[in-house]
Design a protein around this motif. Structure first.
Motif, PDB file in Angstrom:
ATOM      1  N   ALA A 144       6.557   0.813   5.151  1.00  0.00           N
ATOM      2  CA  ALA A 144       6.409   0.630   6.599  1.00  0.00           C
ATOM      3  C   ALA A 144       5.701   1.810   7.240  1.00  0.00           C
ATOM      4  N   ALA A 145       5.930   3.013   6.707  1.00  0.00           N
ATOM      5  CA  ALA A 145       5.278   4.205   7.274  1.00  0.00           C
ATOM      6  C   ALA A 145       3.763   4.166   7.030  1.00  0.00           C
ATOM      7  N   LEU A 146       3.338   3.645   5.881  1.00  0.00           N
ATOM      8  CA  LEU A 146       1.907   3.513   5.614  1.00  0.00           C
ATOM      9  C   LEU A 146       1.275   2.522   6.590  1.00  0.00           C
ATOM     10  N   ALA A 147       1.943   1.397   6.792  1.00  0.00           N
ATOM     11  CA  ALA A 147       1.423   0.377   7.710  1.00  0.00           C
ATOM     12  C   ALA A 147       1.361   0.900   9.138  1.00  0.00           C
ATOM     13  N   GLU A 148       2.407   1.624   9.552  1.00  0.00           N
ATOM     14  CA  GLU A 148       2.449   2.170  10.912  1.00  0.00           C
ATOM     15  C   GLU A 148       1.349   3.218  11.112  1.00  0.00           C
TER      16      GLU A 148
END
Length: 456
Positions: A71-75
């Motif tokens: 999720a951190a990569l996508a954000e």
């Protein structure tokens, strides 16, 4: 601001004697090796717990987990400035175009009737990539590391970069690598990312931890601690190089623009106080003009001037005066620069004669900065004079050549006497016996009795 080395008047010395006259940074990997040894072994024995403790000690942040959540990569990608995203995408496109052309194909050679040797190219199975943090953020290094590995066909790619301190209480990016690093990973499809820096990242890839399986190879630039850790693990894992401080050499004559020359020297000095910036010229007028240009350009660089000024003033930087461009060519070959710019009349022809350089930039419109980001070339290059024996990162770095030998009975019979003769010359009779056993119809005969049926 920058010293001079005057090599005019006498014949230039050769080889090591010439290299000893040229500027180079002090970079003692051996001394650093003793300091990283206990760090690496702590990671070996305590795994993720050691990585978390070292992140708190070295990066000032207490991690909950070493692995970066998807999720951190996508954000990070969603929050990326559109202009930066477009620039990264164009850089990826250009670098991929160049590196895709480097792919190797299998090749079969018929050595004799019925006897072939095929060289097939097999990618490393798993690699760990490193993107530095600290003074600057290097999403460009993510691209330069990941694209050649992908184009080589590496199946498993992981990346590590240091955790960043929270910018404010509750900062969601705190404890993660820089969001631009994460966004670059997302653009490239690299979804296995770790918050680990320096020697701890190399040790994580070398030994493996609860979160991170071990890698076969580690690549990417870094500081002296990264270089020392790579040396520590040489033989256990593959490495690209022990990268030292960045460096630029410029070979220029009186046709060069001193504004361009000064700007390019400064551009690499901006990286680190140990960065090397070297101008080699036969024009004293150009040397003086460049010296005049340096001060105002350094002052205009604002917050990076604190790195640029000591880099230019350090022993690793200088203006080297020579009697002519032919002597200048000898000097830059002896220096073996990571980046070499050629700003002379007929620069392309002169560049073609250079033997030792990580990458060569031809003429006034091919500055090193272009290569750092968007020329399509790779910016992970040999430093410290290693360009005399090593290359920059490429698709080839991630491939292994394997020979496949396929001989028929007749082809082996035809060359059997040669093999046996050489085995006897080396006093390795079992080597020859392995050939005899295939033709003797039972126990190998003595040397004097043996002959290949139907053979020569």
């Amino acid at each position: 601001m920058i010293s001079r080395i005057d090599l005019r008047g006498d014949a230039l010395p050769e080889g090591p004697a010439l290299r000893s006259l040229l500027p180079r940074a002090d970079f003692d990997v051996s001394a650093a090796l003793e300091k990283v040894r206990p760090i690496c072994e702590d990671v070996h024995h305590r795994g993720d717990a050691a990585l978390i403790d070292f992140a708190e000690k070295f990066d000032g942040v207490r991690l909950e987990s070493v692995r970066v959540p998807a999720a951190a990569l996508a954000e990070a990608l969603e929050g990326l400035d559109p202009e930066i995203r477009a620039a990264l995408e164009e850089s990826i496109r250009r670098v991929r175009t160049v590196h895709r052309a480097q792919r190797r194909t299998n090749h079969t050679t018929q050595v004799a009737p019925g006897g072939t040797v095929t060289e097939k190219w097999v990618p490393v199975q798993r690699v760990g990539l490193y993107a530095p943090g600290g003074r600057s953020v290097y999403p460009s290094s993510v691209i330069m590391d990941a694209v050649p590995a992908q184009e080589a066909g590496v199946e498993s790619i992981a990346l590590a970069s240091p955790a960043q301190k929270p910018a404010f209480d509750g900062d969601p990016a705190g404890g993660l690598p820089h969001p631009t690093i994460l966004a670059a990973c997302a653009l490239l499809g690299v979804d296995e990312v770790y918050a680990a820096g320096g020697a701890t990242a190399v040790a994580m890839f070398a030994y493996g931890t609860e979160s991170c399986p071990p890698a076969d190879m580690v690549t990417g630039p870094g500081n002296i601690w990264v270089a020392a850790a790579k040396r520590y693990f040489t033989g256990k894992i593959g490495i690209d190089a022990e990268a030292g401080p960045t460096e630029i050499a410029i070979l220029a004559d009186d046709t060069a623009d001193p504004v361009h020359v000064a700007a390019d020297l400064i551009s690499q000095a901006e990286h680190d106080p140990l960065a090397g910036a070297v101008l080699v010229t036969d024009s004293e007028a150009l040397a003086e003009a460049v010296e005049r240009e340096l001060k105002p350009q350094v002052e205009a660089s604002k917050h990076t001037a604190e790195r640029i000024a000591p880099a230019l003033a350090g022993r690793q930087s200088a203006i080297v005066l020579v009697d002519g461009i032919e002597d200048g060519l000898k000097v830059v070959d002896a220096y073996g620069a990571e980046h070499l710019e050629v700003m002379t009349a007929d620069a392309a022809a002169l560049a073609d004669r250079v033997k030792n350089a990580g990458a060569i930039f031809v003429g006034p419109w091919s500055p090193v900065s272009l290569g750092d980001y968007a020329a399509g070339s790779n910016h992970v290059l040999p430093t410290g004079g290693c360009a005399c024996h090593s290359s920059g990162l490429s698709v080839q770095s991630f491939l292994r050549g394997i020979h496949i030998v396929d001989y028929s009975r007749d082809a082996l019979a035809d060359v059997a006497h040669t093999v046996i003769t050489l085995a006897e010359a080396e006093d390795l009779p079992a080597h020859g016996a392995a050939i005899k056993a295939r033709f003797a119809g039972g126990e190998p005969k003595t040397w004097g009795e043996w002959k290949v049926p139907g053979g020569k």
